[in-house]
Structures are given as structure tokens and as C-alpha cells.
Scaffold this motif. Structure first.
Motif, PDB file in Angstrom:
ATOM      1  N   GLU A  77      43.902  47.292  45.409  1.00 34.93           N
ATOM      2  CA  GLU A  77      42.574  46.708  45.190  1.00 34.93           C
ATOM      3  C   GLU A  77      42.489  46.120  43.793  1.00 34.93           C
ATOM      4  O   GLU A  77      43.046  46.681  42.831  1.00 34.93           O
ATOM      5  N   VAL A  78      41.814  44.989  43.693  1.00 38.38           N
ATOM      6  CA  VAL A  78      41.447  44.418  42.405  1.00 38.38           C
ATOM      7  C   VAL A  78      39.958  44.666  42.214  1.00 38.38           C
ATOM      8  O   VAL A  78      39.151  44.381  43.111  1.00 38.38           O
ATOM      9  N   LEU A  79      39.580  45.228  41.059  1.00 35.51           N
ATOM     10  CA  LEU A  79      38.208  45.642  40.793  1.00 35.51           C
ATOM     11  C   LEU A  79      37.657  44.918  39.570  1.00 35.51           C
ATOM     12  O   LEU A  79      38.419  44.556  38.654  1.00 35.51           O
ATOM     13  N   ALA A  80      36.355  44.755  39.551  1.00 34.41           N
ATOM     14  CA  ALA A  80      35.662  44.209  38.379  1.00 34.41           C
ATOM     15  C   ALA A  80      34.316  44.909  38.258  1.00 34.41           C
ATOM     16  O   ALA A  80      33.546  44.973  39.230  1.00 34.41           O
ATOM     17  N   CYS A  81      34.026  45.440  37.077  1.00 33.73           N
ATOM     18  CA  CYS A  81      32.728  46.083  36.848  1.00 33.73           C
ATOM     19  C   CYS A  81      31.631  45.019  36.797  1.00 33.73           C
ATOM     20  O   CYS A  81      31.851  43.901  36.320  1.00 33.73           O
ATOM     21  N   LEU A  82      30.452  45.370  37.302  1.00 35.27           N
ATOM     22  CA  LEU A  82      29.324  44.437  37.350  1.00 35.27           C
ATOM     23  C   LEU A  82      28.243  44.857  36.367  1.00 35.27           C
ATOM     24  O   LEU A  82      28.016  46.044  36.130  1.00 35.27           O
ATOM     25  N   GLU A  83      27.568  43.876  35.846  1.00 38.31           N
ATOM     26  CA  GLU A  83      26.507  44.123  34.892  1.00 38.31           C
ATOM     27  C   GLU A  83      25.147  43.968  35.576  1.00 38.31           C
ATOM     28  O   GLU A  83      24.863  42.923  36.177  1.00 38.31           O
ATOM     29  N   GLN A 131      46.963  38.449  40.002  1.00 40.02           N
ATOM     30  CA  GLN A 131      46.172  37.429  39.325  1.00 40.02           C
ATOM     31  C   GLN A 131      45.513  36.481  40.334  1.00 40.02           C
ATOM     32  O   GLN A 131      44.391  36.005  40.119  1.00 40.02           O
ATOM     33  N   GLU A 132      46.201  36.231  41.453  1.00 40.53           N
ATOM     34  CA  GLU A 132      45.613  35.404  42.515  1.00 40.53           C
ATOM     35  C   GLU A 132      44.368  36.076  43.099  1.00 40.53           C
ATOM     36  O   GLU A 132      43.327  35.430  43.296  1.00 40.53           O
ATOM     37  N   LYS A 133      44.467  37.376  43.394  1.00 41.51           N
ATOM     38  CA  LYS A 133      43.323  38.113  43.934  1.00 41.51           C
ATOM     39  C   LYS A 133      42.203  38.230  42.892  1.00 41.51           C
ATOM     40  O   LYS A 133      41.014  38.171  43.236  1.00 41.51           O
ATOM     41  N   ALA A 134      42.584  38.386  41.629  1.00 36.39           N
ATOM     42  CA  ALA A 134      41.585  38.465  40.560  1.00 36.39           C
ATOM     43  C   ALA A 134      40.801  37.165  40.464  1.00 36.39           C
ATOM     44  O   ALA A 134      39.576  37.169  40.251  1.00 36.39           O
ATOM     45  N   LYS A 135      41.475  36.041  40.621  1.00 32.50           N
ATOM     46  CA  LYS A 135      40.803  34.738  40.575  1.00 32.50           C
ATOM     47  C   LYS A 135      39.823  34.588  41.737  1.00 32.50           C
ATOM     48  O   LYS A 135      38.694  34.113  41.563  1.00 32.50           O
ATOM     49  N   ILE A 136      40.246  35.008  42.936  1.00 36.06           N
ATOM     50  CA  ILE A 136      39.360  34.949  44.106  1.00 36.06           C
ATOM     51  C   ILE A 136      38.110  35.794  43.861  1.00 36.06           C
ATOM     52  O   ILE A 136      36.986  35.379  44.182  1.00 36.06           O
ATOM     53  N   LEU A 137      38.300  36.981  43.286  1.00 35.04           N
ATOM     54  CA  LEU A 137      37.168  37.875  43.031  1.00 35.04           C
ATOM     55  C   LEU A 137      36.208  37.289  42.004  1.00 35.04           C
ATOM     56  O   LEU A 137      34.990  37.247  42.240  1.00 35.04           O
ATOM     57  N   THR A 138      36.733  36.831  40.878  1.00 35.41           N
ATOM     58  CA  THR A 138      35.851  36.317  39.822  1.00 35.41           C
ATOM     59  C   THR A 138      35.109  35.068  40.285  1.00 35.41           C
ATOM     60  O   THR A 138      33.926  34.878  39.958  1.00 35.41           O
ATOM     61  N   GLU A 139      35.777  34.208  41.045  1.00 35.62           N
ATOM     62  CA  GLU A 139      35.106  33.008  41.562  1.00 35.62           C
ATOM     63  C   GLU A 139      34.037  33.374  42.583  1.00 35.62           C
ATOM     64  O   GLU A 139      32.961  32.765  42.619  1.00 35.62           O
ATOM     65  N   ILE A 156      38.218  43.837  45.843  1.00 32.90           N
ATOM     66  CA  ILE A 156      38.945  43.143  46.905  1.00 32.90           C
ATOM     67  C   ILE A 156      40.136  44.003  47.292  1.00 32.90           C
ATOM     68  O   ILE A 156      40.912  44.439  46.428  1.00 32.90           O
ATOM     69  N   ARG A 157      40.314  44.248  48.565  1.00 29.81           N
ATOM     70  CA  ARG A 157      41.440  45.043  49.063  1.00 29.81           C
ATOM     71  C   ARG A 157      42.508  44.108  49.620  1.00 29.81           C
ATOM     72  O   ARG A 157      42.182  43.119  50.288  1.00 29.81           O
ATOM     73  N   PHE A 158      43.773  44.439  49.382  1.00 31.30           N
ATOM     74  CA  PHE A 158      44.860  43.616  49.913  1.00 31.30           C
ATOM     75  C   PHE A 158      46.111  44.463  50.074  1.00 31.30           C
ATOM     76  O   PHE A 158      46.255  45.535  49.469  1.00 31.30           O
ATOM     77  N   ASN A 159      47.038  43.983  50.905  1.00 31.23           N
ATOM     78  CA  ASN A 159      48.301  44.683  51.117  1.00 31.23           C
ATOM     79  C   ASN A 159      49.421  43.929  50.419  1.00 31.23           C
ATOM     80  O   ASN A 159      49.211  42.893  49.789  1.00 31.23           O
ATOM     81  N   GLY A 160      50.640  44.456  50.523  1.00 33.41           N
ATOM     82  CA  GLY A 160      51.795  43.830  49.903  1.00 33.41           C
ATOM     83  C   GLY A 160      52.140  44.461  48.561  1.00 33.41           C
ATOM     84  O   GLY A 160      51.358  45.217  47.992  1.00 33.41           O
ATOM     85  N   LYS A 161      53.317  44.128  48.066  1.00 35.82           N
ATOM     86  CA  LYS A 161      53.737  44.625  46.766  1.00 35.82           C
ATOM     87  C   LYS A 161      52.907  43.936  45.682  1.00 35.82           C
ATOM     88  O   LYS A 161      52.872  42.698  45.612  1.00 35.82           O
ATOM     89  N   PRO A 162      52.232  44.703  44.818  1.00 34.48           N
ATOM     90  CA  PRO A 162      51.317  44.102  43.847  1.00 34.48           C
ATOM     91  C   PRO A 162      52.034  43.481  42.641  1.00 34.48           C
ATOM     92  O   PRO A 162      52.034  44.022  41.535  1.00 34.48           O
ATOM     93  N   THR A 163      52.646  42.340  42.854  1.00 36.04           N
ATOM     94  CA  THR A 163      53.278  41.613  41.751  1.00 36.04           C
ATOM     95  C   THR A 163      52.204  41.024  40.852  1.00 36.04           C
ATOM     96  O   THR A 163      51.039  40.883  41.246  1.00 36.04           O
ATOM     97  N   GLU A 164      52.587  40.630  39.657  1.00 38.90           N
ATOM     98  CA  GLU A 164      51.617  40.070  38.718  1.00 38.90           C
ATOM     99  C   GLU A 164      50.970  38.801  39.267  1.00 38.90           C
ATOM    100  O   GLU A 164      49.761  38.599  39.129  1.00 38.90           O
ATOM    101  N   ASP A 165      51.753  37.956  39.902  1.00 43.75           N
ATOM    102  CA  ASP A 165      51.206  36.707  40.465  1.00 43.75           C
ATOM    103  C   ASP A 165      50.189  37.003  41.563  1.00 43.75           C
ATOM    104  O   ASP A 165      49.117  36.366  41.620  1.00 43.75           O
ATOM    105  N   LEU A 166      50.528  37.955  42.447  1.00 41.59           N
ATOM    106  CA  LEU A 166      49.602  38.291  43.530  1.00 41.59           C
ATOM    107  C   LEU A 166      48.319  38.914  42.981  1.00 41.59           C
ATOM    108  O   LEU A 166      47.218  38.587  43.441  1.00 41.59           O
TER     109      LEU A 166
END
Length: 438
Positions: free
Chosen positions: A427-433, A387-395, A375-385
Motif C-alpha cells: 500500500e502507498v499511504l498519504a496523511c490527510l490534513e 513512485q507510480e502508485k504515489a503519483k496516482i494517489l497524489t493526483e 492505494i493497495r496494489f500487488n507485485g514486487k514493490p520496486t521504486e518505480d512501481l
């Protein structure tokens, strides 16, 4: 009739080159071809004259024995049609090369006999594999394999003629310099073939030259009366409404034109296999990283240690070029503890030839080829932001039935302290199996 068959047999024996058939099949060709040809051409004199002219042009006349018979040749059918030696219309299909055609002769006065799909569908699939690689190059597609009234439709474009179809291809080529990658070609119906593809377009006329990526399928329908493609319907993976005109499709294009300010540095190579409304699936080529322990996904602990390695803190005092992005990887998918910070080494590097880090806390590791969701996104990558993008990706992955392997990775492409947050690329990334294209 017997004398006509004998004369035709003699004619075929004269004009078929000896290299065209084996001696064991010569009698079969004369016997089966002559009865077929003699019943479908106006008369023996006309046939003899036409074959003589074809032979003088150096063309071979071959036949394949089926219930209706097939005539194979380079461009000879059109010649015979002009000479009026054929008693009825023809059905064309792809043969061994784009310049060749196979035709089925339809009996005079009878029902139109079309080739069953199993006779030519494999050749049509092979034709698409050969032809579509030329979709946007100088050679272009073989337009003779498309009906004059071919229908082309995607979410924002609609044409109902071959001229419109070719115009659309040239327009895309001029404005976007597209790169087309064909993934699969499958039969999905009696007279239907579906292709899966990725198309990357560089919108060069815009100042920042955004890269637009589309993945999806093309439904290619075949007209059974002509053996040519009569429809090309594109469906994008990134939207739900694929009917023309799709407002969702137009917005999808606009969103991809977002501006990011990134340094002009070497970065790992990948190809996009699929792009949905939420994420991309990429296949990364192998690359090498230097890594050490970090503190959090958005943190910077360890950054000086890994940059120190590429600036000469190694046993050879070798300095290397900076690359992008900086990765921070969460080792455990469940726990937020255990983070590595990584910098990509120059892509031409060889693991066996790289210098040894001076610090025992710094390691050099090979990252193997892998499928990754991003997932690609802009803005300063704070921990909250993050984790929010990570949740969107995993869901999103769970909804689509894809299995995640390992923890989340944050990729930061920004020049530290020199990029306005609005233009930061993260970007938030997740490896796929075991990912496979459908």
C-alpha cells in the motif's frame, strides 16, 4: 353538542392516568382534546367503549396540540381502527421507540392533510440512527416504518416491495456477514433523508474469504401520505454509474476479490471512512513504532536495526512479537531524500513502559490518530512501481480537493522471500490534513 363535549371531557379525565400529564396542563388537554376527538369519532358511546378497553389494557392515551392534533400511544391506533371508532385514515410517524407510533387524524370528507416535514423529520432522523444499527443483526430493522411497495435500488440490486427489500438484507447477511457503520444522517429534501455509511462484507463462502468494502450514501424518501419510507436508493463512492444494472458496479465487486498472501500477524487498527475508485480514506487508531533511518521507499536499509529491537536488543533484553506491515516513510513531500523505516510494536504496548533501544540510531515513537489515504496494489514493490502508485494517489487527492500532509509512506505486508510477487500486498499511504466526511 355541549353535552357531548362535557361527556367526552369526563371520559378523558377518567381514562387519562394522572402520571401522564401535569395538573397545570390537565384542563388544556380536556379542552383541546375533547373538541378534536368528538369531531372525529363516530359517537360518544363508541369512544367511551374504546377508551374503556384501552384503559383496561393499561395503555395511556395522550395528545399533542398542533393544527391537526396528534395521538400518541403504544399500538392503540390499530386497535381503534379495528373497532371502527376512527372516521378516516391515519398518517403514521416514528415516536419515542420503534414500537410506538404517532398518528394524525384526517378530517372526514376533507382533503388528505399530511404532516408538514418540520413536524416529524427530526424524529425520522432519530429513528434511522436507532434502527439502522440493527440492519444486519438478529433484531433487524423495524419493517413497520416502510411502505409495502418500498423501492430499493443499488447499482446491482433492484426491488420494488418490502418483501424484496427484507430478502435482500437477509441474503447479504447470509453470504457476507456484513458490518454496517453509520456516519451521518442529514435532511436533504422536504421528504428526504440521506445517510452516509461504510459497509464491510466478508465473502466467507470463497476459499480466501476476501473482504469487500463499500462506502456511500442512502437516499431515504418518505411518503407524505403515510409518513413511512417509500424509497431507499444506494449510491456507492467507488463508481460513477450508480444506476441499475451497473456493469461498473459488478466489476468493482470483482476487483475487490483479489487474493493477497499475508502473514497472520497483528496490524494497526483502522476504519474506512470513504472508498473511491482510486483510494480509501482511513482513520487509524494510535499505535507505536520503532524506527531508524532508511535509504529509499522500496529499500530495506535499517530493517535489521528495528527488528533487532523487538528481538531483544534493548535495555531489558525483552523480546516482542513480530507485526505487520513494515513502513518506509518519505519525510519530505517534495524531496525523495530523508526516509525512515518503521516496524509496528504490539498494539497493547505502552510508550512509558517500553524498553530503551541499545542503539542511539533506533527510536520509539507514538503515531497519533490520523486520517490516511491509501492505494493497495500487488507485485514486487520496486521504486518505480511505488513512485507510480504515489503519483496516482497524489493526483487523485488533488482532483478531489483533499490536502496531503507530509510525504508518502509505503506499507509492505509480505513475508520476505516467501511470497510470489503476484500475491504480494503493498500500500502507498498519504496523511490527510483536516479531512471531513461530506
Amino acid at each position: 353538542m355541549a353535552s357531548l363535549l362535557a361527556s367526552c371531557s369526563s371520559t378523558l379525565a377518567t381514562f387519562l392516568p394522572s402520571s401522564s400529564v401535569s395538573s397545570s396542563s390537565s384542563h388544556h388537554i380536556q379542552k383541546s382534546s375533547v373538541s378534536w376527538l368528538s369531531s372525529r369519532f363516530c359517537n360518544n358511546e363508541k369512544l367511551y367503549s374504546s377508551l374503556k378497553k384501552l384503559r383496561s389494557r393499561g395503555n395511556a392515551v395522550l395528545q399533542h396540540s398542533t393544527s391537526v392534533g396528534i395521538f400518541r400511544y403504544p399500538d392503540d391506533m390499530e386497535y381503534l381502527k379495528r373497532e371502527k371508532t376512527i372516521t378516516s385514515t391515519t398518517t403514521c410517524r416514528a415516536s419515542s421507540s420503534p414500537s410506538q407510533r404517532a398518528a394524525t387524524i384526517l378530517e372526514k370528507g376533507g382533503e388528505n392533510k399530511t404532516l408538514p416535514p418540520e413536524v416529524f423529520i427530526e424524529e425520522m432522523k432519530a429513528f434511522l440512527r436507532r434502527d439502522l444499527v440493527h440492519l444486519f443483526d438478529e433484531q433487524g430493522i423495524d419493517k413497520s416504518m416502510y411502505d409495502p411497495k418500498v423501492e430499493f435500488r443499488d447499482p446491482i440490486t433492484n426491488y420494488d416491495s418490502l418483501e424484496g427489500y427484507l430478502f435482500n438484507i437477509q441474503m447479504l447477511r447470509l453470504l457476507f456477514h456484513p458490518i454496517f457503520e453509520l456516519h451521518t444522517v442529514k435532511q436533504t429534501g422536504p421528504y428526504e433523508i440521506t445517510t452516509r455509511w461504510t459497509m464491510t462484507m466478508n465473502f466467507w463462502i470463497v476459499l480466501w474469504q476476501p473482504k469487500l468494502i463499500f462506502t456511500g450514501v442512502s437516499i431515504m424518501r418518505i411518503n407524505p401520505e403515510t409518513g413511512k419510507f417509500c424509497a431507499h436508493i444506494d449510491r456507492w463512492d467507488s463508481i460513477k454509474d450508480n444506476e441499475y444494472f451497473s456493469f461498473e458496479g459488478a466489476m468493482d465487486i470483482i476487483r475487490q476479490m483479489q487474493y493477497f498472501k499475508t502473514p497472520d500477524l497483528e496490524t494497526p487498527k483502522y476504519r474506512v471512512l470513504k472508498r473511491t475508485a482510486v483510494y480509501q480514506v482511513r482513520e487509524y487508531e494510535p499505535f507505536i513504532v520503532v524506527e531508524t533511518e532508511g535509504d529509499s521507499l522500496s529499500g530495506s536499509k535499517g530493517f535489521n536495526a528495528v527488528t533487532g529491537y523487538i528481538f531483544g536488543k534493548n535495555d531489558k533484553e525483552e523480546k516482542m512479537k513480530m507485526t505487520t506491515p513494515v513502513f518506509t516513510e518519505q519525510i519530505d513531500q517534495v524531496s525523495s531524500s530523508g526516509v525512515k523505516i518503521q516496524i509496528v510494536l504490539p498494539l497493547q504496548s505502552s510508550l512509558s513502559e517500553l524498553p530503551v533501544p541499545l542503539s542511539e540510531q533506533v527510536k520509539v515513537q507514538q503515531v497519533e490518530r490520523r486520517a490516511v489515504a491509501a492505494i493497495r496494489f500487488n507485485g514486487k514493490p520496486t521504486e518505480d512501481l511505488v513512485q507510480e502508485k504515489a503519483k496516482i494517489l497524489t493526483e487523485g487527492l488533488a482532483k478531489d480537493g483533499l490536502r496531503q500532509k507530509g510525504g508518502i509512506v509505503l506499507a509492505r505486508y509480505n513475508d520476505p522471500g516467501r511470497t510470489f510477487p503476484l500475491f504480494m500486498k503493498n500500500e502507498v499511504l498519504a496523511c490527510l490534513e483536516d479531512f471531513e466526511l461530506d
